[in-house]
Design a protein around this motif. Structure first.
Motif, short mmCIF file in Angstrom:
data_model
loop_
_atom_site.label_atom_id
_atom_site.label_comp_id
_atom_site.label_asym_id
_atom_site.label_seq_id
_atom_site.Cartn_x
_atom_site.Cartn_y
_atom_site.Cartn_z
N ALA A 170 17.09 47.56 83.89
CA ALA A 170 18.18 46.75 83.83
C ALA A 170 19.62 47.24 84.06
O ALA A 170 20.32 46.72 84.82
CB ALA A 170 18.33 45.73 82.70
N PRO A 171 19.78 48.32 83.59
CA PRO A 171 21.14 49.01 83.96
C PRO A 171 21.32 49.46 85.13
O PRO A 171 22.53 49.08 85.80
CB PRO A 171 21.01 50.28 82.95
CG PRO A 171 20.42 50.16 81.73
CD PRO A 171 19.34 49.31 82.40
N GLU A 172 20.31 49.55 86.08
CA GLU A 172 20.30 49.94 87.44
C GLU A 172 20.22 48.55 88.11
O GLU A 172 21.20 48.49 89.09
CB GLU A 172 19.22 50.82 88.00
CG GLU A 172 19.30 51.03 89.28
CD GLU A 172 17.87 51.55 89.84
OE1 GLU A 172 17.97 51.75 91.07
OE2 GLU A 172 17.22 52.09 88.94
N LEU A 173 19.38 47.62 87.97
CA LEU A 173 18.97 46.66 88.53
C LEU A 173 19.85 45.46 88.40
O LEU A 173 19.81 44.43 89.30
CB LEU A 173 17.70 46.29 88.80
CG LEU A 173 16.72 47.42 89.39
CD1 LEU A 173 15.03 47.07 89.22
CD2 LEU A 173 17.06 47.81 90.98
N GLY A 174 20.19 45.20 87.19
CA GLY A 174 20.89 43.89 86.65
C GLY A 174 19.92 42.99 86.65
O GLY A 174 18.77 43.09 86.29
N ILE A 175 20.32 41.78 87.18
CA ILE A 175 19.61 40.55 87.07
C ILE A 175 18.52 40.53 87.90
O ILE A 175 17.62 39.84 88.02
CB ILE A 175 20.42 39.17 87.37
CG1 ILE A 175 19.91 38.12 86.99
CG2 ILE A 175 20.90 39.33 88.73
CD1 ILE A 175 21.01 36.95 86.85
N LYS A 176 18.33 41.49 88.87
CA LYS A 176 17.48 41.79 89.87
C LYS A 176 16.10 41.99 89.09
O LYS A 176 15.00 42.04 89.83
CB LYS A 176 17.93 42.90 90.97
CG LYS A 176 16.78 42.65 92.16
CD LYS A 176 17.56 41.37 93.24
CE LYS A 176 16.96 41.76 94.66
NZ LYS A 176 17.37 40.67 95.64
N VAL A 177 16.31 42.59 88.10
CA VAL A 177 15.35 42.94 87.19
C VAL A 177 14.23 41.89 87.14
O VAL A 177 12.79 42.32 87.06
CB VAL A 177 15.59 43.95 86.13
CG1 VAL A 177 15.94 42.78 84.91
CG2 VAL A 177 14.33 44.94 85.49
#
Length: 305
Positions: free
Chosen positions: A149-156
């Motif tokens: 989540a810290p890297e992808l944000g809502i894309k996760v």
């Protein structure tokens, strides 16, 4: 031991793409499955002949009773004894005979709760429609979990029921599909699964043809509904980050591509993306808008009672 999977397809006045989908389902290898069709407004005789050779069930409903989440949840309950639930839309056409097999193979990882395949543009797709597919559905597969989540944000928790699969037990564990959403039932479920510790798998070699050449007005309405979904399910953005961040990345990617390859389309893109942003923002504040106006702004006017 459960062996079969089920392909669940809601349909409404399907065109020839649905027939192409059925033809390609009959060519699938390495997977045993039934087909479960939810028909909310079609003549069975228009596609009955193409069903020959498939093991299928057809359930009738009405456009008024159809709901993106509730209808799919009813199908999940009806198909609870299958090993995997594969959801498709009527205009998603498998690229080859291993499309379903490749998607289900990822479930050999016991931590995967849901998975979705790659969408390639139809042959008639516009440049902008094609670019949207390449941005959201890259050539590299990925497992996505809470740690990403810290890297992808809502894309996760991004997923698409255009072509996605779920473990029935995990779907039940997180409460199933929401019964009354304007859209985004897939993102809702994937978000719940990721927060519960399951993985959301993107499988790049499980491919379907799927794209839309939306008009600017249609784009506005689609993004209005997306804004409504995020406003009403605000826990998703609180958990993973705001959708606007991903939107900015897409606009930058789109702009760079057009400047290099199709510079004459830049103005059209800016105008179109402006309308999409306006629609999304209006959707976020839909509670301040009269229902009569929301019906006109929405792709799903029947949702507004």
């Amino acid at each position: 031991m459960l062996k079969k999977s089920v392909v669940i397809i809601p349909i409404y006045r399907p065109d020839d793409k649905f027939k192409e989908l059925l033809v390609m389902l009959k060519q699938q290898k390495g997977v045993s499955f039934d087909v479960y069709i939810i028909d909310s407004g079609s003549r069975r005789e228009d596609y009955q002949e193409v069903l020959e050779g498939l093991s299928y069930t057809i359930v009738k409903t009405t456009p008024q009773d159809f709901n993106h989440g509730g209808t799919r949840q009813a199908a999940a309950e009806a198909c609870k004894d299958y090993q995997y639930l594969i959801y498709m839309t009527q205009d998603a056409i498998p690229v080859n005979e291993f499309t379903l097999h490749n998607l289900l193979m990822v479930f050999e990882n016991p931590k995967v709760g849901c998975a979705y395949g790659r969408q390639l543009p139809h042959k008639d797709a516009t440049v902008l429609a094609s670019r949207a597919r390449s941005f959201n559905y890259p050539a590299t597969s990925r497992l996505k979990g809470l740690a990403d989540a810290p890297e992808l944000g809502i894309k996760v928790s991004f997923i698409s029921d255009t072509f996605a699969a779920y473990r029935p037990a995990v779907l039940k564990e997180i409460g199933g599909f929401p019964t009354d959403v304007i859209l985004g039932e897939d993102t809702y479920v994937a978000s719940k699964m990721v927060l519960a510790g399951w993985l959301n798998a993107y499988v790049a070699d499980a491919q379907v043809y799927h794209s839309h050449n939306y008009t600017i007005v249609r784009e506005f309405k689609r993004y209005f509904d997306t804004g409504v979904f995020h406003a009403r399910e605000s826990w998703i953005q609180r958990s993973f980050g705001k959708a606007e961040g991903e939107g900015k990345k897409f606009v930058i990617d789109e702009l760079r591509y057009l400047i290099k390859n199709k510079p004459l389309l830049v103005f059209s893109m800016i105008f179109r993306d402006g309308f999409k942003f306006l629609g999304y923002k209006m959707g976020l504040y839909e509670r301040e808008i009269p229902v009569s106006i929301k019906r006109k702004c929405s792709m799903n006017s029947k949702y507004w009672k």
